[in-house]
Enzyme design. Structure first.
Site, short mmCIF file in Angstrom:
data_model
loop_
_atom_site.label_atom_id
_atom_site.label_comp_id
_atom_site.label_asym_id
_atom_site.label_seq_id
_atom_site.Cartn_x
_atom_site.Cartn_y
_atom_site.Cartn_z
CD GLU A 47 -3.05 -0.11 -0.08
OE1 GLU A 47 -3.05 1.14 -0.23
OE2 GLU A 47 -3.69 -0.88 -0.81
CB SER A 48 1.67 3.73 -2.59
OG SER A 48 0.36 4.18 -2.83
CB CYS A 77 2.52 -2.88 -7.51
SG CYS A 77 0.73 -2.82 -7.63
CB ILE A 142 -2.46 -7.42 -6.98
CG1 ILE A 142 -2.03 -8.81 -7.46
CG2 ILE A 142 -3.37 -7.52 -5.76
CD1 ILE A 142 -1.08 -9.53 -6.51
CG HIS A 179 2.93 -7.57 -7.76
ND1 HIS A 179 3.45 -7.09 -6.59
CD2 HIS A 179 1.72 -6.99 -7.90
CE1 HIS A 179 2.59 -6.25 -6.04
NE2 HIS A 179 1.53 -6.17 -6.82
CD GLU A 181 6.72 -8.62 -6.50
OE1 GLU A 181 7.07 -8.30 -7.64
OE2 GLU A 181 5.79 -8.05 -5.88
N1 GLN Z 1 -3.37 -0.44 -4.55
C1 GLN Z 1 -2.06 -0.23 -4.00
C2 GLN Z 1 -1.74 1.26 -3.90
O1 GLN Z 1 -2.41 2.03 -4.51
C3 GLN Z 1 -1.00 -0.94 -4.81
C4 GLN Z 1 -1.27 -2.43 -4.84
C5 GLN Z 1 -0.07 -3.28 -4.99
O2 GLN Z 1 1.07 -2.88 -4.68
N2 GLN Z 1 -0.30 -4.49 -5.41
O3 GLN Z 1 -0.82 1.64 -3.25
#
Ligand code: GLN
Length: 196
Positions: A47-48, A77, A142, A179, A181
């Site tokens: 989650e950023s 991501c 994702i 991703h 990884e």
């Molecule tokens: N939805 C997350 C975000 O906005 C990112 C999702 C992820 O890293 N898979 O930070």
């Protein structure tokens, strides 16, 4: 070679495993001094907003910016969002890469998907074993962001069939919406090591 993986939140452990498979020492980074002596840094998905808040709390924002001015950083991501200069929300960003992103651009968690991407850059031969393979890269999205706009110094590495950008590089900085990884395919990690 030692490569750091920012280990504040998200799937940092999976990146460490990929690095180990490539014979590289993956170092978990939680404090500014953990950046010392690293050849590069991966910022994982997660989650950023949370990554940004924790990086702020632990005094990592300026050290990460300093590191990224001279050393390779790859954001996957949420990590790509954190590297960007604008995500249209009030959240701490490193602002190192001249890209803007749209968070959660494909919808909710249930709208996650996997797709084969043509990534010409991965086919370029490098000194690393296994590179040069031209098969599509199996990409896992994702709650992924899109890379909406890229500045003049930014090279687009991969797009969806409709042209929307999902991987980009600016010199020694790399951003992927997906991703690498989470699959066994080591090519993107190899590509990143080639930037060090
Ligand atoms: N939805 C997350 C975000 O906005 C990112 C999702 C992820 O890293 N898979 O930070």
């Amino acid at each position: 070679m030692r490569i750091g993986v920012l280990a504040l939140q998200g799937d940092f452990a999976e990146h460490v495993v990929m690095l180990r498979r490539l014979g590289v020492d993956g170092v978990e980074v939680r404090l500014p001094e953990h950046l010392d002596g690293l050849a590069g840094l991966i910022i994982p998905g997660g989650e950023s907003t949370t990554i940004g808040k924790l990086a702020t709390r632990w005094g990592l924002m300026e050290p990460l910016r300093d590191f990224g001015r001279s050393q390779p950083i790859w954001g996957t991501c949420a990590g790509a969002i954190f590297l960007s200069k604008d995500a249209h929300r009030d959240q701490p960003l490193l602002g190192l890469m001249d890209i803007t992103v749209a968070r959660n651009a494909f919808g909710r968690q249930v709208d996650s998907f996997e797709i084969g991407l043509e990534v010409a850059a991965l086919a370029q031969p490098t000194a690393l074993a296994g590179a040069g393979d031209t098969a599509p890269f199996h990409a896992v999205f994702i709650r992924a962001p899109l890379i909406e706009t890229v500045g003049p110094g930014v090279e687009v590495l991969a797009s969806l069939a409709d042209g929307r950008i999902v991987a980009a590089r600016q010199g020694h900085l790399l951003a992927t919406s997906f991703h690498p990884e989470l699959t066994g395919d080591l090519r993107f990690h190899q590509y990143f090591l080639g930037l060090t």
